[in-house]
Design a protein around this motif. Sequence first.
Motif, mmCIF file in Angstrom:
data_model
loop_
_atom_site.group_PDB
_atom_site.id
_atom_site.type_symbol
_atom_site.label_atom_id
_atom_site.label_comp_id
_atom_site.label_asym_id
_atom_site.label_seq_id
_atom_site.Cartn_x
_atom_site.Cartn_y
_atom_site.Cartn_z
ATOM 1 N N TYR A 108 -160.120 32.270 -23.823
ATOM 2 C CA TYR A 108 -161.186 32.817 -22.984
ATOM 3 C C TYR A 108 -162.430 33.132 -23.803
ATOM 4 C CZ TYR A 108 -163.450 36.010 -19.644
ATOM 5 O OH TYR A 108 -164.332 36.635 -18.805
ATOM 6 N N GLY A 163 -158.447 27.111 -16.575
ATOM 7 C CA GLY A 163 -159.056 26.444 -15.424
ATOM 8 C C GLY A 163 -158.103 25.519 -14.703
ATOM 9 N N LEU A 192 -160.665 31.632 -10.376
ATOM 10 C CA LEU A 192 -160.960 30.226 -10.657
ATOM 11 C C LEU A 192 -162.325 29.861 -10.075
ATOM 12 C CD1 LEU A 192 -157.464 28.838 -9.638
ATOM 13 C CD2 LEU A 192 -158.399 28.720 -11.963
ATOM 14 N N PRO A 193 -162.935 28.782 -10.545
ATOM 15 C CA PRO A 193 -164.175 28.304 -9.914
ATOM 16 C C PRO A 193 -163.955 28.043 -8.425
ATOM 17 C CG PRO A 193 -163.799 27.184 -12.005
ATOM 18 C CD PRO A 193 -162.555 27.981 -11.729
ATOM 19 N N GLN A 196 -162.033 25.162 -6.865
ATOM 20 C CA GLN A 196 -160.601 25.053 -7.123
ATOM 21 C C GLN A 196 -159.767 25.985 -6.246
ATOM 22 O OE1 GLN A 196 -160.394 25.769 -11.430
ATOM 23 N NE2 GLN A 196 -160.204 23.576 -11.756
ATOM 24 N N SER A 367 -171.852 33.392 -17.414
ATOM 25 C CA SER A 367 -170.529 33.669 -16.864
ATOM 26 C C SER A 367 -170.486 34.986 -16.136
ATOM 27 C CB SER A 367 -169.481 33.685 -17.979
ATOM 28 O OG SER A 367 -169.684 34.793 -18.828
ATOM 29 N N ARG A 372 -165.907 34.633 -12.872
ATOM 30 C CA ARG A 372 -164.889 33.606 -13.033
ATOM 31 C C ARG A 372 -164.866 33.127 -14.475
ATOM 32 N NH1 ARG A 372 -167.822 32.016 -8.551
ATOM 33 N NH2 ARG A 372 -166.886 32.779 -6.638
ATOM 34 N N ARG A 374 -165.186 31.071 -17.531
ATOM 35 C CA ARG A 374 -165.885 29.815 -17.784
ATOM 36 C C ARG A 374 -165.043 28.953 -18.710
ATOM 37 N NH1 ARG A 374 -167.383 29.371 -22.834
ATOM 38 N NH2 ARG A 374 -167.716 31.229 -24.098
ATOM 39 N N ARG A 375 -165.130 27.670 -18.539
ATOM 40 C CA ARG A 375 -164.543 26.764 -19.509
ATOM 41 C C ARG A 375 -165.476 26.725 -20.706
ATOM 42 N NH1 ARG A 375 -160.703 23.380 -17.432
ATOM 43 N NH2 ARG A 375 -160.300 22.975 -19.610
#
Length: 397
Positions: A108, A163, A192-193, A196, A367, A372, A374-375
């Motif tokens: 993370y 994710g 989650l985004p 998704q 973010s 949520r 972030r990747r």
Amino acid sequence: MPVISQRVHLVLLAAWTIVWFAVVERHGGFSWHYLQQGGKLLYQGAGRDGGLNLYAHHPELQMGPLSFLVAGVFNPFPEDVGQFLAAALMSLLGLVILVLAGRSAAWYFLGTGTNHQRLRQRVLIAGLAFIPMWIEVSVRFGHLDDVLALFFTALAVRSVTLGNAAGTGVFMALAMDSKPTALAFLPLLLALPRHQWLRAGLWCVGLVAVVWLPFFIGSPHTMAAAHFTIPNQPASALRWLGVGDPQTPPWDRPAQAVVGLTLGCVAVWRGRWAAVVLLGANARIVLDPSVYTYYTASVLLGTLLWDVIGQRRLVPWWSWIALLTLYGSVFVVPDDSARGLIRLAFVAVSTAYVLFWPVRDRGDRRSRGRGRPRRPTMPPEQRSREATRGEPEATLG
């Protein structure tokens, strides 16, 4: 704190687990017979009390079907041997949860300039508080249902940080299939985004239906288990909230779910998704009529996740505050009413803190807002090099 390697880190926590296991195991397994009974009845198949009639005829068995399926694996062993093996396995899962929490936090924070040595130390300090309560639920009480629900929740958190929508949905479903109270942790899906959410939700709903629907279809009286009541203990926070019913009020279980879900959704909206488990556990202990010490294990998982993912302080204060106030007070505060007030105060203060206290920015302003995960924004090849150098693995796990 001196620099410690990942291996030493794991050895210290493993040794701490073994010490607590050795102290508690001789007098453990307080509730294991419920899991044994449910496992035998479930594997028994068709019959008046077994199979799909399990919950209709035994509403006192408040565990999920998956817990009974796993518990049944230990039934072929002699009773003492099966209980010991189950306790050992459940204790091991506590260490796995610490590994998952460490890896989730490391991934993370990847790319934010986080000092992973400090992160490892944070997991270690929080883990020293987490382990005693984990041994309480896994060894002293032998509550496999809580153990599995919390373990799968930790896996869901790991999937959130990666994710992985399908993984998050599957693990949240397995948590609810193990223990219905895990429903309060469902807002993790919203971390989650947005695109998704549907995928994660479909996996979750589908797997919950596959496990639970056969019981409701096969035996219409399965809902009897939802109306099972327990005494309203003098030390419960419910007493301080003005609820004097001698047994569980009919509105209590739904209220726990609604409050937990609502607080979890607010946490995600406020950018505090790492607090979802703590808030769901808080809703349970503040509204539950009983005060079993193993309830605190879910709170300690919540504080662990908050301490290592939700904030960046070196000392994980909330894990130790939870241990000392909720578990320590059992031994040093003799008055039932005072212990109920302590539980209520912990819930009120910790809930307000994780939802509204300013939290140090992770270094990625984009973010912020809905919170949520972030990747990592670095290119895939650079992420691969970072992982090869061990940054995501630098924490325990």
